[in-house]
Design a protein around this motif. Sequence first.
Motif, PDB file in Angstrom:
ATOM      1  N   ALA A 123       8.350  47.679  -4.537  1.00  0.00           N
ATOM      2  CA  ALA A 123       7.516  46.394  -4.159  1.00  0.00           C
ATOM      3  C   ALA A 123       8.263  45.293  -4.843  1.00  0.00           C
ATOM      4  O   ALA A 123       8.851  45.286  -5.948  1.00  0.00           O
ATOM      5  CB  ALA A 123       6.215  46.691  -4.964  1.00  0.00           C
ATOM      6  N   VAL A 124       8.309  44.190  -4.053  1.00  0.00           N
ATOM      7  CA  VAL A 124       8.969  42.915  -4.384  1.00  0.00           C
ATOM      8  C   VAL A 124       8.093  41.924  -4.441  1.00  0.00           C
ATOM      9  O   VAL A 124       7.387  41.657  -3.458  1.00  0.00           O
ATOM     10  CB  VAL A 124      10.308  42.887  -3.422  1.00  0.00           C
ATOM     11  N   TYR A 125       8.136  41.318  -5.653  1.00  0.00           N
ATOM     12  CA  TYR A 125       7.204  39.939  -5.770  1.00  0.00           C
ATOM     13  C   TYR A 125       8.065  38.643  -5.946  1.00  0.00           C
ATOM     14  O   TYR A 125       9.343  38.742  -6.382  1.00  0.00           O
ATOM     15  CB  TYR A 125       6.408  40.131  -7.200  1.00  0.00           C
ATOM     16  N   GLY A 126       7.698  37.485  -5.269  1.00  0.00           N
ATOM     17  CA  GLY A 126       8.327  36.439  -5.520  1.00  0.00           C
ATOM     18  C   GLY A 126       7.545  35.278  -5.395  1.00  0.00           C
ATOM     19  O   GLY A 126       6.211  35.205  -5.467  1.00  0.00           O
ATOM     20  N   ARG A 127       8.152  34.090  -5.475  1.00  0.00           N
ATOM     21  CA  ARG A 127       7.488  32.708  -5.278  1.00  0.00           C
ATOM     22  C   ARG A 127       6.701  32.626  -3.733  1.00  0.00           C
ATOM     23  O   ARG A 127       7.235  33.189  -2.971  1.00  0.00           O
ATOM     24  CB  ARG A 127       8.507  31.615  -5.318  1.00  0.00           C
ATOM     25  N   ALA A 128       5.691  32.331  -3.775  1.00  0.00           N
ATOM     26  CA  ALA A 128       4.883  32.039  -2.547  1.00  0.00           C
ATOM     27  C   ALA A 128       5.558  31.513  -1.404  1.00  0.00           C
ATOM     28  O   ALA A 128       5.775  31.881  -0.254  1.00  0.00           O
ATOM     29  CB  ALA A 128       3.515  31.504  -2.511  1.00  0.00           C
ATOM     30  N   GLU A 129       6.287  30.500  -1.697  1.00  0.00           N
ATOM     31  CA  GLU A 129       7.045  29.589  -0.654  1.00  0.00           C
ATOM     32  C   GLU A 129       8.469  30.504  -0.203  1.00  0.00           C
ATOM     33  O   GLU A 129       8.811  29.984   0.936  1.00  0.00           O
ATOM     34  CB  GLU A 129       7.391  28.247  -1.437  1.00  0.00           C
TER      35      GLU A 129
END
Length: 194
Positions: A123-129
Amino acid sequence: MSLETVAEDIREEARARAEEIREEGEERAGEIVAEAEAEAERVREEREATVERKIAQEREQSLSSAKLEAKQERLEARRDALETVHEEVEAAIAGLEGERREELTRALLEEAAGEFDDDESVAVYGRAEDEELLTDLLSGYEGWSFAGERDCLGGVIVESEESRVRVNNTFDSVLEGVWEDNLKELSDRLFDDE
């Protein structure tokens, strides 16, 4: 010798003795006055010296206190300046766009990939933009998917349930590492006056 002569001799002797006692008294009184004046002068000098020491001590304490206060104000001003620089760097990083943002995000994703096995689902998470950018980059990784947003300047947070590994490769974490490693040099460059 007549009685009168004897009486006169006794009177004369008494006057001489009285004069001698008066002179001795005056001499002793002079000595007492001189001793008292000397003692008074010694006490005055001692008190003057005590007062001078106290004044010097208070002056030194005031000077030390003023120096410490000035140093604290200087350090606070430096902290404020460094904080401003840090905020400006964060803003510049957050404002990265296009190819530069993609290049940096790709590098952080590739670095994180080295921590996971090929068959893991990640699972990869990041900035919404950056969701679109991350989704595009993740198309090249089997079993990897964009799992949601995190409050960060950019980059990735990568997790795997299978191995319980979590890699924080956000711009924030990289910035903090670089900031800590180079804070002294940065401070020296900004404040080269000391």
